[in-house]
Design an enzyme around this catalytic site. Structure first.
Site, PDB file in Angstrom:
ATOM      1  CG  HIS A 144      -5.317  -2.678  -0.208  1.00 53.68           C
ATOM      2  ND1 HIS A 144      -4.531  -2.074  -1.187  1.00 53.68           N
ATOM      3  CD2 HIS A 144      -4.818  -2.213   1.130  1.00 53.68           C
ATOM      4  CE1 HIS A 144      -3.697  -1.130  -0.582  1.00 53.68           C
ATOM      5  NE2 HIS A 144      -3.839  -1.202   0.602  1.00 53.68           N
ATOM      6  CG  ASP A 197      -5.797  -2.533  -4.171  1.00 50.77           C
ATOM      7  OD1 ASP A 197      -6.522  -1.904  -3.390  1.00 50.77           O
ATOM      8  OD2 ASP A 197      -4.444  -2.845  -4.193  1.00 50.77           O
ATOM      9  CB  SER A 250      -0.832  -0.047   1.163  1.00 49.01           C
ATOM     10  OG  SER A 250      -1.986   0.824   1.040  1.00 49.01           O
TER      11      SER A 250
END
Length: 500
Positions: free
Chosen positions: A460, A431, A208
């Site tokens: 994700h 995602d 991320s």
């Protein structure tokens, strides 16, 4: 509300920040790079059983003034399982920004093959301003700085006022220190950690926001990068407001997939027999919450907060049932029933609406300190209104104003990403946080990278979170051998993982 006098004082400090001269980048002196670490128990139930130890690393608050104030950055180390095969260290970041990372490698380690565990000391790290590392705590009345703008101009005006208040609280409580809680400084801290661990280069796993941090590190210290894996990658050109805007369409698409599943289970949840009916049910709930907040246990949810409950739940298809149970309770409460939230939802609402156990102001400190956001509330409102037709649930969140609009200007320009350092990018097409298009942009910027794509899964963060034989083999192979795939790869979902 935050006291008016304190807001005025914060505004005065903010004005001083806006006209202050930017600091120049610079390496810290030898005293930081030559420090000796004192390892001790992490006092952590996840780390301690793995033989991990923790240490405090001293870093300068401002690398342009290294003789000034310092911060403490706490790291953890899970030793390589076979010292005879040890290659070096692997640093990590769990995302956020603002995610505490001391125990990040516990889950990542579970996804590693034994011959990869044998090669690396796995290093967790609470970045500056986060967790145990001289944490930012602005004393916010709610958990984090993102919310939906709501359904109308009156709700948006509430959001503008609330976001301005959050920024003012941070300036008032954190002062000048706030300017130095940035990604570029965290990258510099990582290089101090590299040096004090006695390593010439570091390997890295980031997910991320951690992909952006990893890319910034390779840009600033390309000669210090070894084997780099970026899981669920950010578009480095849209990091900040643009990154959040991109979440709108991605979450609408993920909601449609969930709505299809919910329609199949209409006899149980009663949301509607097809996607359109389920969507209409949820939109009507948001409308009613705008007119009268929904009482759920001790909490009241309005049109600012209900879309965020869905946003939090839609980043993993294995949470479909959980999202459905939460929504069923919200609908029953909106109809007048006395309803208690599920345990999971109670924890989400306690954080989101009441900042329990604490706020996540470090997230905004990092993001707002990295990239300047548009200042004009009208700019956000025009984008919100333009998004309503195509993004009726999430456009008002993705395009909403954030505390960054009222934040001190960044002390440095954003890092321009573009290098040929070898790296492996891992990304799902569905995602909802860091979009597939963003990962493609990171892939283009990192010209030495290869990309592994997991198709048709709205997940994700993959490695260590969502088992997939194809993705895991690519990541483990790269960490083990240092050889990137000859070309980009496409992986399919393993049978039985996502709910159908």
């Amino acid at each position: 509300m935050f006291p008016t006098k304190a807001i005025a004082a914060a505004a005065a400090v903010l004005a001083g920040f806006l006209i202050a001269a930017p600091a120049s980048a610079g390496a810290g002196p030898d005293r930081f790079y030559d420090q000796r670490l004192s390892w001790k128990s992490c006092d952590d139930p996840r780390l301690d059983p793995l033989g991990a130890q923790c240490a405090d690393v001293t870093v300068p608050l401002d690398y342009a003034a290294p003789q000034g104030k310092t911060l403490t950055v706490v790291i953890s180390r899970i030793p390589a399982s076979d010292p005879a095969q040890r290659r070096g260290v692997m640093l990590s970041n769990p995302g956020g920004p603002g995610g505490a990372g001391l125990d990040t490698m516990v889950d990542v380690r579970e996804a590693m093959t034994e011959d990869v565990r044998a090669r690396y000391d796995l290093i967790g790290m609470d970045p500056r301003g986060v967790g145990r590392s001289s944490p930012v705590n602005c004393g916010w009345p709610r958990g984090f700085g993102l919310q939906s703008a709501g359904l109308d101009a009156a709700s948006y005006a509430e959001s503008v006022a609330q976001q301005a208040e959050l920024a003012a609280r941070c300036v008032a409580t954190e002062g000048e220190r706030l300017r130095h809680i940035t990604t570029r400084n965290t990258a510099r801290d990582m290089d101090v950690v590299r040096a004090v661990l006695g390593e010439d280069r570091i390997s890295y796993f980031g997910t991320s926001y951690g992909t952006y941090l990893g890319a910034v590190y390779t840009q600033m210290f390309p000669e210090r990068a070894d084997r780099i894996v970026l899981d669920s990658a950010v578009d480095p050109q849209r990091y900040g407001s643009g990154m959040i805007q991109d979440m709108g369409p991605a979450n609408e698409a993920a909601f449609d997939l969930w709505a299809d599943w919910a329609a199949v289970h209409d006899s149980e949840y009663r949301f509607g027999a097809d996607r359109a009916a389920v969507r209409a049910t949820v939109l009507d709930l948001v409308r009613r919450a705008n007119e009268r907040p929904v009482r759920l246990g001790e909490f009241e949810l309005d049109d600012h907060s209900i879309p965020m409950v869905l946003f939090i739940g839609l980043d993993d298809p294995r949470q479909y049932e959980q999202v459905a149970n939460q929504l069923r309770r919200l609908l029953d409460a909106a109809a007048g029933a006395l309803v208690e939230p599920t345990r999971e939802l109670a924890a989400v609402l306690a954080f989101m609406l009441a900042a329990r156990p604490s706020d996540d102001s470090a997230q905004m400190a990092i993001m707002c300190g990295d990239v300047e956001a548009p200042r004009d509330p009208g700019w956000y409102w025009r984008n919100i209104e333009a998004s309503r037709a195509s993004e009726p649930l999430f456009g008002a969140f993705a395009d909403n104003i954030t505390p960054c609009a009222f934040w001190p200007s960044p002390i440095e320009s954003p890092t321009s990403i573009g290098n040929s350092v070898p790296s492996l990018i891992v990304q799902s097409t569905g995602d909802t946080r860091t979009t597939y298009g963003g990962a493609l942009a990171m892939h283009r910027a990192l010209t030495g990278s290869r990309m592994v794509t997991l198709r048709d899964v709205p997940i994700h963060s993959i490695f260590g979170r969502y088992p997939n034989a194809c993705v895991y083999a690519a990541v483990n192979g790269y960490f083990r051998d240092g050889t990137l795939p000859a070309s980009d790869l496409t992986c399919q979902d393993d049978p039985g993982w996502a709910l159908r």
